[in-house]
Design a protein around this motif. Sequence first.
Motif: not given
Length: 377
Positions: A189-195, A203-209, A217-222, A273-276
């Motif tokens: 589970y990954y909650r997308c950080p602030s862009l 850091s997020f991309m490094q952990s993803l790799e 994988i759940i990628f949470d963009l909510r 990918v979960l979004f709202n």
Amino acid sequence: MNREKIVQIIKEQYIYFDNLSEELKNDFYKIQYIEDKNIFFKELQILLEKFQDPHTKLIRKMEYILPVTLGIIGNKLVVIEVFETNSIIKKGFILKKINHQSISDLLYKMKNIDSESLKLIRILESISMAYNPQNILLTFETERGQTVEKNIKYIEAKSLKLDNCLKQTYFSLMEEHKKRIEQKYKILYYRCPSLLNDAEVNSFMQSLEQQTKLKSIIFDLRNNMGGKIELAIKITEFFINEKVKIYLKDKRKIHEYVLKPRKSVIRGKNVGVLFNNLTCSSLEFIFLRLVSDNKNILRMGTPTCGMNDIASVYELGDGMRMSLTTKKYVNFNGKEMHIKNIKPQVYIDINHRDVTNNDDIQLEKAIYYLKKREKLF
């Protein structure tokens, strides 16, 4: 930055400047002659609020984090997360007033904006990036119809005191949430950080790799309202399978960006990918639009908000920044895109009752649908 330069930037860079009334334009030309900087910024803030687009505003150059997260449910602003212990504000409370002004009155003043969601987003941003964030009184309505008032206590995000730093508490909660999901469902589970933050995204991309064990994988963009185009492109390149182009238009010309697939261990995995309706801008029209053809990706949640324009942030000096709408997403020929927002393949709605429970019902359902198709990978 001097007053004349600020007015010049608005005139030359604000993409909708030509659509403003002549009266409003004349008011802008006049404020450059105000000598007192405090009066100037106050008048500038008043005028920018009349633009009535979600991005444009004046903000103090300080990083703050609210002690609550507000979401849009049934065209109402509802508390969906609380980070303070023993807070009088609870999940499910409905925001009714800001500084004694009712939400309905604020929405009426934005009648030039067609989308109800975009109006509510404008109100959300007025709270989270306020001109003077220490002075906001929020009035909430409880489940029983009672009124609760709270002077919002903003905590500087750079402060790292263990006992009161809400940002640290927030990320701690997210890490616990991530571990619980991985242990219970055998799913990443990954909650997308602030862009808006390069370091967080890197850091997020490094952990993803580094993740190679689990299939899904759940990628949470909510509730993620986008941010820098460059960071959205970086993330998108992990998921696309072939080179693609996107186009942005400002007042002068069309800009072309080329995205190339990156080597990634997540390619070929079962990705949800979960979004709202608070997934906005670069995450809509770069990431979600470009990964929609990837058969490994299951789009879930509710339709995105449909914010197809982009802000630039200008440093004005004296501790002030100006966010200004300067670009919009277009087709290769510079014309408006037909896509108004991004819709999910699996529609997972959320209601007011779901928010008052401790469990994240929307996420639980998304995990269920993703696990159902795991055997295909």
